[in-house]
Enzyme design. Structure first.
Site, PDB file in Angstrom:
ATOM      1  N   SER A  45       0.803  -1.228   0.000  1.00  0.00           N
ATOM      2  CA  SER A  45       0.000   0.000   0.000  1.00  0.00           C
ATOM      3  C   SER A  45       0.831   1.272   0.000  1.00  0.00           C
ATOM      4  O   SER A  45       0.317   2.327  -0.350  1.00  0.00           O
ATOM      5  CB  SER A  45      -0.926   0.009   1.220  1.00  0.00           C
ATOM      6  N   ASP A 335      -3.425   7.913   7.795  1.00  0.00           N
ATOM      7  CA  ASP A 335      -4.355   7.071   8.535  1.00  0.00           C
ATOM      8  C   ASP A 335      -3.542   6.150   9.439  1.00  0.00           C
ATOM      9  O   ASP A 335      -2.333   6.339   9.581  1.00  0.00           O
ATOM     10  CB  ASP A 335      -5.314   6.312   7.589  1.00  0.00           C
ATOM     11  N   HIS A 338      -0.682   4.595   7.212  1.00  0.00           N
ATOM     12  CA  HIS A 338      -0.090   5.176   6.003  1.00  0.00           C
ATOM     13  C   HIS A 338       0.337   6.634   6.167  1.00  0.00           C
ATOM     14  O   HIS A 338      -0.203   7.344   7.007  1.00  0.00           O
ATOM     15  CB  HIS A 338      -1.085   5.045   4.841  1.00  0.00           C
TER      16      HIS A 338
END
Ligand code: NAG
Ligand code: NAG
Ligand code: NAG
Length: 383
Positions: A45, A335, A338
């Site tokens: 990610s 978040d 991340h």
């Protein structure tokens, strides 16, 4: 007898002078012409820019809904796990390439490179099995791209394109978090040392596979202090007053980084023309987490978006109720797991031409020839 066609000659000369004149009027290029290198991206990610929008997965492995992408750089959420751009977007920009398209998107251009990364992906196929495109599958997708390029450009040009390309890796966090610490089966089967060796063994095989396909230039984003993510702090908040970092997660990241660095040094001895850029992201980020204000951040413990302590519950965008900060640029974490665009940009600069990247910088991987003639099409600066 041949009569020279003067009017044609003059016309040609006029055209020539006109075009030279026009070129002289243009401002000269900033740097001498250099070959345009493609960028291929493998990872999780941290560098997924939309591949997971096309796969069946859990909501936590998708970022194609608001407030992701809310800083407005892109037109709405793209699938990037960020308020805006991620690190590889900056590399593409600095390398004067367009945005590198996600492999899963239909009808993409392949010449400038392809992004194979997938949120939740690990080096090991067991990590988040069935919920992400693991590294083995990403390599298979790279082979499919190689075949498509050969069809389109011919074998020689396709080979050239891959030989001159830069391959960037940002992967491993999911293996240690969900794949190991979150998996009693794996923890019972392997000691931490054995597990790190297994991840590195598979990562090394991936590098060797790409090298055998022609790739010679590699960039790496080493792992951050995994115990200090808002999500891991939260998980630790019952054990430690004030939610300290989860040391066993950080230790795994550190062990991985040390092993990676050793592996790369030996690969550079064994594989001829193997060049790489690596850097100690762990220390770099640790400094910013410890002293955010020295680096222009207000908040380095809690995320901008999420719920619960440290906004560490991974609810950004999924739950109806999540908290959202006003200015994500003031935050290290977007978040619970991340980064914000701001910190990604700072690290992109560090890897591109900063002081702690080595033995090559990303800029050198892209813009130095290593003394070799570059035969590829698409020379930047060529009118
Ligand atoms: C580093 O690269 C960036 C992006 O291309 C550029 O703006 C900056 O001037 C470079 N810095 C140095 C010291 O070369
Ligand atoms: C790669 O990972 C698998 C588990 O997925 C493991 O069995 C294998 O030994 C690893 N390979 C290397 C070279 O470490
Ligand atoms: C912390 O402990 C409380 C009370 O025992 C429990 O309800 C909560 O789920 C725990 N939180 C985490 C993140 O383990």
């Amino acid at each position: 007898m041949l009569i020279p066609n003067y009017s044609l000659l003059i016309a040609i000369q006029t055209l020539f002078f006109l075009s030279v004149g026009a070129r002289l009027l243009e401002s000269p290029p900033e740097k001498p012409p250099v070959a345009r290198r493609a960028l291929f991206i493998f990872g999780d990610s941290t560098v997924d820019i939309g591949n997971n929008n096309y796969i069946e997965t859990v909501p936590g492995n998708r970022a194609d809904y608001p407030p992701y992408g809310r800083n407005g750089f892109f037109d709405g959420p793209t699938g990037r796990f960020s308020d805006g751009r991620v690190i590889v977007d900056f590399f593409a920009e600095y390398a004067r390439l367009p945005t590198i398209p996600p492999f899963m998107q239909p009808c993409i251009q392949l010449h400038d490179g392809v992004n194979f990364a997938s949120g939740g992906a690990g080096v090991l196929p067991e990590t988040n099995e069935g919920k992400a495109i693991d590294l083995h599958k990403q390599l298979n997708n790279f082979k499919a791209v190689q075949r498509a390029l050969s069809k389109e450009l011919g074998n020689a040009k396709a080979k050239d394109l891959i030989q001159n390309s830069v391959c960037f890796f940002s992967i491993g966090s999911n293996d240690y978090m969900g794949g190991y610490l979150g998996s009693p089966v794996m923890r019972n089967a392997f000691s931490p040392e054995e597990f790190v060796a297994m991840v590195l063994g598979n990562l090394t095989q991936a590098i060797q596979t790409i090298y055998e396909m022609g790739g010679k230039r590699f960039g790496f984003l080493s792992l951050p202090p995994l115990g200090c993510l808002p999500g891991t702090r939260l998980a630790n908040s019952n054990n430690t007053v004030g939610g300290g970092c989860l040391e066993k997660a950080s230790m795994l990241a550190m062990a991985h980084n040390n092993a990676l660095s050793t592996t790369l040094t030996s690969l550079a001895h064994i594989l001829s023309d193997f060049k790489y850029a690596n850097s100690n992201f762990y220390e770099w980020l640790q400094d910013r987490i410890r002293s955010p204000s020295e680096y222009g951040f207000d908040e380095s413990l809690s995320a901008c978006c999420g719920t619960g302590p440290y906004r560490g519950l991974f609810t950004c965008g999924k739950a109806k109720h999540y908290e959202l900060c006003e200015t994500s640029d003031a935050y290290v974490w977007w978040d619970s797991y991340h980064f914000t665009e701001r910190i990604d940009e700072q690290f992109a600069r560090e890897l591109w031409n900063g002081s702690s990247v080595g033995p090559f910088s990303m800029e050198e991987l892209f813009f130095s020839d290593g003394g070799k003639e570059i035969t590829m099409d698409g020379i930047i600066g060529d009118a």
